[in-house]
Scaffold this active site. Structure first.
Site, PDB file in Angstrom:
ATOM      1  N   ASN A  91       1.235 -35.174 -34.208  1.00  0.00           N
ATOM      2  CA  ASN A  91      -0.226 -35.273 -34.084  1.00  0.00           C
ATOM      3  C   ASN A  91      -0.600 -34.953 -32.641  1.00  0.00           C
ATOM      4  OD1 ASN A  91       0.145 -36.508 -36.594  1.00  0.00           O
ATOM      5  ND2 ASN A  91      -1.436 -38.030 -36.206  1.00  0.00           N
ATOM      6  N   ARG A  92      -1.838 -34.607 -32.420  1.00  0.00           N
ATOM      7  CA  ARG A  92      -2.333 -34.440 -31.057  1.00  0.00           C
ATOM      8  C   ARG A  92      -2.554 -35.804 -30.432  1.00  0.00           C
ATOM      9  NH1 ARG A  92      -4.109 -29.253 -30.442  1.00  0.00           N
ATOM     10  NH2 ARG A  92      -4.807 -28.241 -32.344  1.00  0.00           N
TER      11      ARG A  92
END
Ligand code: C5P
Length: 221
Positions: A30-31
């Site tokens: 994920n960012r």
């Protein structure tokens, strides 16, 4: 000297993303910059807590006054967190990957000219917040985050229930908000009794407010 309302208290904070390997050179993630989680760890330490930060791969520095444990994968993060229970406070800020590759390859997967890419078989990762929220050594205060792009309040309230948390800090991460990777944050605080909108603040200010709120709750204020 500044007051230390969390002196004698232990806290576990997760931060950053997790990296789930596909093969030795590729991963799913994920960012997450780790900025908010790291700021919370530092803020709890400034109030006197004995803080362990369990961080996924980030490019920012380890915060001062905190023991930082570096991990890569969600399962490693879960193990690092659970091994530090019991604790008084848990704040789970990490953007844990929901899935990992069921059988990651030990050697780099080669692309074969003219052939379709191999499909990835995914499997669900452990939910660390939910595990902590329902643990026999559940901390007195369990805080989760909810990064949503819609229905912030409904999703946050559902998360509070499902994960066994006392507080959910919900933020709108729609691309136009600039929150992802940025230094500012606009959050709603969701508890069993209601929702509170906080003003637009820096991530450090959100961290200080949250640490103070945790200290007040532990003190029974
Ligand atoms: O379900 P969702 O990912 O939206 O929940 C976000 C909250 O749960 C965050 O506090 C995050 O750190 C935590 N979480 C976790 N382990 C997971 C997924 C989310 O601790 N596998």
């Amino acid at each position: 000297d500044a007051p230390k309302p969390l002196a004698g208290r232990t806290a576990i904070v997760t931060s950053g993303p997790t990296h789930e390997p596909i093969d030795p050179v590729r991963y799913i993630a994920n960012r997450s910059s780790g900025r908010q989680g790291h700021a919370i760890a530092a803020a709890l330490a400034r109030l006197g807590a004995d803080v362990t930060l369990v961080s996924g791969p980030v490019t920012i520095a380890d915060p001062q006054g905190v023991v930082t444990v570096h991990v890569e994968r969600a399962e490693e993060m879960r193990d690092a967190v659970i091994s530090r229970l019991p604790a008084d406070i848990a704040v789970m800020v990490a953007a844990v990957a929901d899935w990992r590759v069921a059988a990651s390859a030990e050697q780099k997967i080669k692309k074969k000219p003219g052939e379709a890419p191999a499909p990835l078989q995914l499997t669900e990762n452990p939910d660390i917040l939910k595990t902590v929220g329902h643990h026999e050594h559940r901390p007195k205060i369990v805080v989760g985050f909810a990064a949503e792009t819609e229905n912030l309040e409904d999703n946050g309230r559902a998360k509070l229930e499902r994960k066994g948390a006392d507080l959910i800090v919900a933020n709108d991460v729609s691309p136009e908000t600039g929150i992802m990777g940025g230094t500012r944050n606009s959050v709603k605080l969701i508890t069993k009794v209601g929702v509170e909108q906080w003003p637009d603040l820096s991530k450090d200010e959100v961290a200080d407010r949250l640490a103070q709120l945790i200290a007040d709750r532990l003190a029974g204020a």
